[in-house]
Scaffold this motif. Sequence first.
Motif, short mmCIF file in Angstrom:
data_model
loop_
_atom_site.label_atom_id
_atom_site.label_comp_id
_atom_site.label_asym_id
_atom_site.label_seq_id
_atom_site.Cartn_x
_atom_site.Cartn_y
_atom_site.Cartn_z
N MET A 135 0.84 -1.19 0.00
CA MET A 135 0.00 0.00 0.00
C MET A 135 0.87 1.24 0.00
O MET A 135 1.85 1.32 0.72
N SER A 136 0.51 2.19 -0.80
CA SER A 136 1.31 3.40 -0.93
C SER A 136 1.36 4.19 0.36
O SER A 136 0.42 4.22 1.13
N THR A 137 2.48 4.84 0.62
CA THR A 137 2.60 5.73 1.76
C THR A 137 2.60 7.18 1.34
O THR A 137 2.90 8.06 2.13
N THR A 138 2.25 7.45 0.10
CA THR A 138 2.21 8.82 -0.40
C THR A 138 0.92 9.49 0.03
O THR A 138 -0.05 8.83 0.42
N PRO A 139 0.85 10.83 -0.07
CA PRO A 139 -0.39 11.52 0.28
C PRO A 139 -1.55 11.21 -0.66
O PRO A 139 -2.67 11.61 -0.39
N ASN A 140 -1.30 10.52 -1.76
CA ASN A 140 -2.35 10.25 -2.74
C ASN A 140 -2.89 8.83 -2.63
O ASN A 140 -3.30 8.24 -3.63
N ARG A 141 -2.92 8.27 -1.44
CA ARG A 141 -3.44 6.92 -1.27
C ARG A 141 -4.92 6.88 -1.64
O ARG A 141 -5.70 7.75 -1.25
N GLY A 164 0.94 -4.45 -5.11
CA GLY A 164 1.29 -4.22 -3.72
C GLY A 164 0.15 -3.71 -2.87
O GLY A 164 0.34 -3.44 -1.67
N GLY A 165 -1.04 -3.55 -3.46
CA GLY A 165 -2.20 -3.06 -2.72
C GLY A 165 -2.83 -4.12 -1.86
O GLY A 165 -2.41 -5.28 -1.82
N ASP A 176 -0.26 -15.53 -6.06
CA ASP A 176 0.91 -14.87 -6.65
C ASP A 176 0.60 -13.48 -7.21
O ASP A 176 1.39 -12.95 -7.99
N ASP A 177 -0.52 -12.89 -6.81
CA ASP A 177 -0.88 -11.60 -7.41
C ASP A 177 -0.23 -10.41 -6.71
O ASP A 177 -0.36 -9.27 -7.16
N GLY A 178 0.46 -10.65 -5.59
CA GLY A 178 1.16 -9.57 -4.90
C GLY A 178 0.29 -8.71 -4.01
O GLY A 178 0.78 -7.74 -3.43
N HIS A 179 -0.99 -9.04 -3.88
CA HIS A 179 -1.88 -8.25 -3.03
C HIS A 179 -1.87 -8.78 -1.60
O HIS A 179 -1.86 -9.99 -1.38
N ALA A 232 -0.88 -0.91 8.65
CA ALA A 232 0.32 -1.62 9.11
C ALA A 232 0.59 -2.88 8.32
O ALA A 232 1.75 -3.29 8.16
N GLN A 233 -0.46 -3.52 7.80
CA GLN A 233 -0.30 -4.79 7.09
C GLN A 233 0.01 -4.61 5.61
O GLN A 233 0.16 -5.60 4.89
N ALA A 234 0.09 -3.38 5.15
CA ALA A 234 0.38 -3.14 3.73
C ALA A 234 1.64 -3.89 3.31
O ALA A 234 2.69 -3.77 3.94
N GLY A 235 1.52 -4.68 2.26
CA GLY A 235 2.66 -5.42 1.75
C GLY A 235 2.86 -6.79 2.37
O GLY A 235 3.73 -7.54 1.92
N ALA A 236 2.06 -7.14 3.39
CA ALA A 236 2.22 -8.46 4.02
C ALA A 236 1.76 -9.55 3.06
O ALA A 236 0.76 -9.40 2.37
#
Length: 231
Positions: free
Chosen positions: A1-7, A129-130, A173-176, A212-216
């Motif tokens: 999950m993005s950490t930018t202001p445009n989430r 990565g979402g 395997d989709d990376g989500h 917190a779980q973004a990318g897990a």
Amino acid sequence: MSTTPNRQALVIGASKGLGLVLVDELARRDWHVIATTRQDGGELRADADASNGRLTVESLEMNSPEQLAALRERLAGRRFDLLFVNGAIDRGNLSIDQVPTDMFTEVMITNALSPLRVLESLRDLVAPGGTVGVMSSEQGSISQNTEDGYELYKASKAALNQLMRSYATRYADDGHTKLLIDPGHNRTGLGGFDAPLDPKENIPAVVDVLEAQAGAPGLQFLDRHGEPVPW
């Protein structure tokens, strides 16, 4: 999950209760949120009007494949860091022998089938990565079903969890990031107004877990504190 202001977040089922508090909390944290409701107007529309563009509203009856396809068409080309499905019904505390067939079908479609149809239809809108998540319940835990009551609701949440497990296996395997969230027993129309938890105090912790779980990797069934819930 993005950490930018445009989430960017897409939340399905946000007209009231936990969904409404969830989208308001995301918007407060500067997420840009699209939230769906079955009916126009109401508190969600008022919150969107006051959000300075951080919250917008789309119409969706989650149980309608036609409306879901239309929403998918309207959102074509968008990319979301978070897709979260909230929405469930409860038809009372009946033992399973007292549940009419049409009630069983209604609850299972709303609480188990439709959330997974939403994920299948909209998953390609989730950025690499979402996160895809669904609001579940501790009552869907088979190993913790040790008290009487609400048999149909419990069964529907267990079915939801099992279907989400199948979804996670198919798309391993989709990376989500994939999450089932138990928000606890909250004071809502569904949870009852004598429930111990206040959604406005509790849902920020749920959003903490989502962030917190973004990318897990893999599928997790977590409570509002980020702790695993037994399957």
